[in-house]
Every structure is written in C-alpha cells, then in structure tokens.
Design a protein around this motif. Structure first.
Motif, short mmCIF file in Angstrom:
data_model
loop_
_atom_site.label_atom_id
_atom_site.label_comp_id
_atom_site.label_asym_id
_atom_site.label_seq_id
_atom_site.Cartn_x
_atom_site.Cartn_y
_atom_site.Cartn_z
N LYS A 43 0.83 -1.20 0.00
CA LYS A 43 0.00 0.00 0.00
C LYS A 43 0.87 1.25 0.00
O LYS A 43 2.06 1.20 0.28
CB LYS A 43 -0.92 0.00 1.22
N LYS A 87 -5.55 -2.42 16.03
CA LYS A 87 -6.28 -3.34 15.18
C LYS A 87 -5.32 -3.97 14.18
O LYS A 87 -4.27 -3.37 13.87
CB LYS A 87 -7.37 -2.59 14.41
N GLU A 89 -5.45 -3.93 11.10
CA GLU A 89 -5.23 -3.00 9.99
C GLU A 89 -4.26 -1.87 10.33
O GLU A 89 -3.90 -1.08 9.46
CB GLU A 89 -6.57 -2.41 9.51
N ASP A 90 -3.82 -1.80 11.58
CA ASP A 90 -2.77 -0.84 11.96
C ASP A 90 -1.38 -1.39 11.67
O ASP A 90 -0.38 -0.67 11.81
CB ASP A 90 -2.86 -0.48 13.44
#
Length: 124
Positions: A43, A87, A89-90
């Motif tokens: 990303k 989380k 996603e961190d």
C-alpha cells in the motif's frame, strides 16, 4: 542535517497498546512540523498524525482518530505516538517525518526528512 530515529515498534495483539518514539536532532529553527506516517505492505504511505514543534493544530487521520495520540517534547526533542486499541489494519512500518513544505499535512512528498521506520504488527 536533521536526523530522525524511530523506536518502540513491536508485535501486539488486537486491543493492545504501543508507544512509538522519534528522537530527532539538527533542526536550526525552533518551529517545524513533524508527523507520523505508515506504510502497509503493498500500500501507499499514509499520514497518521502531525504536530508542530511549538504548538498549534494537531492532525489525525480518520482511521486512528480517538485511538492514537501524537505529542512532542521540545526539551528532549522526542516525537511520540501513543497507540491504543490497536487493530490488525494498523499493521505497518511507521515512519517519523519532519519539515513539511506548505500543503496538506498528510502528503508524504512534502516532508523533507524521514526516519528509517519501525515495524508495528498487530495480530488478531
């Protein structure tokens, strides 16, 4: 020459906490911007939070608002990022950045100086 050195990354479980630090040196002015960015595998680098050395507005990205706190200690020249309620996603490499040119705080290409990064991994 401004130098930035991050530390404090590691592996935690969902809901855990970590505090990242960025020790910096070499600023010739007392007024400069500092920020935390992160980049997950595959990303683009994204802004997490930003602050100014002598006060002023503090910025957070929507995904971390209410969970992360950015702060700067002028005496010790340390930028910190307190991360709570983590989380999966961190999970990312977290970078400290400094001295942004005029523009949105979350634009990575506006920052002149970068640290080497510290890895944060959050497992479910």
């Amino acid at each position: 020459q401004v130098q930035l050195v991050e530390s404090g990354g590691g592996s935690v479980q969902t809901g855990g906490s970590l505090t990242l630090s960025c020790a910096h040196s070499g600023h010739t002015s007392s007024w400069y911007s500092m920020a935390w960015f992160r980049q997950a595998q595959g990303k683009e680098r994204e802004g997490v939070a930003a602050i100014y050395s002598e006060g002023g507005p503090i910025y957070y990205s929507d995904p971390v608002k209410g969970r992360f706190t950015i702060s700067h200690d002028n005496g010790s020249n340390i930028l910190s990022l307190q991360m709570t309620a983590l989380k999966p996603e961190d999970t990312a490499m977290y970078y400290c950045a400094s001295d942004a040119f005029n523009g949105p705080w979350y634009e990575a290409n506006l920052y002149k100086y970068w640290g080497q990064g510290t890895q944060v991994t959050v497992s479910s």
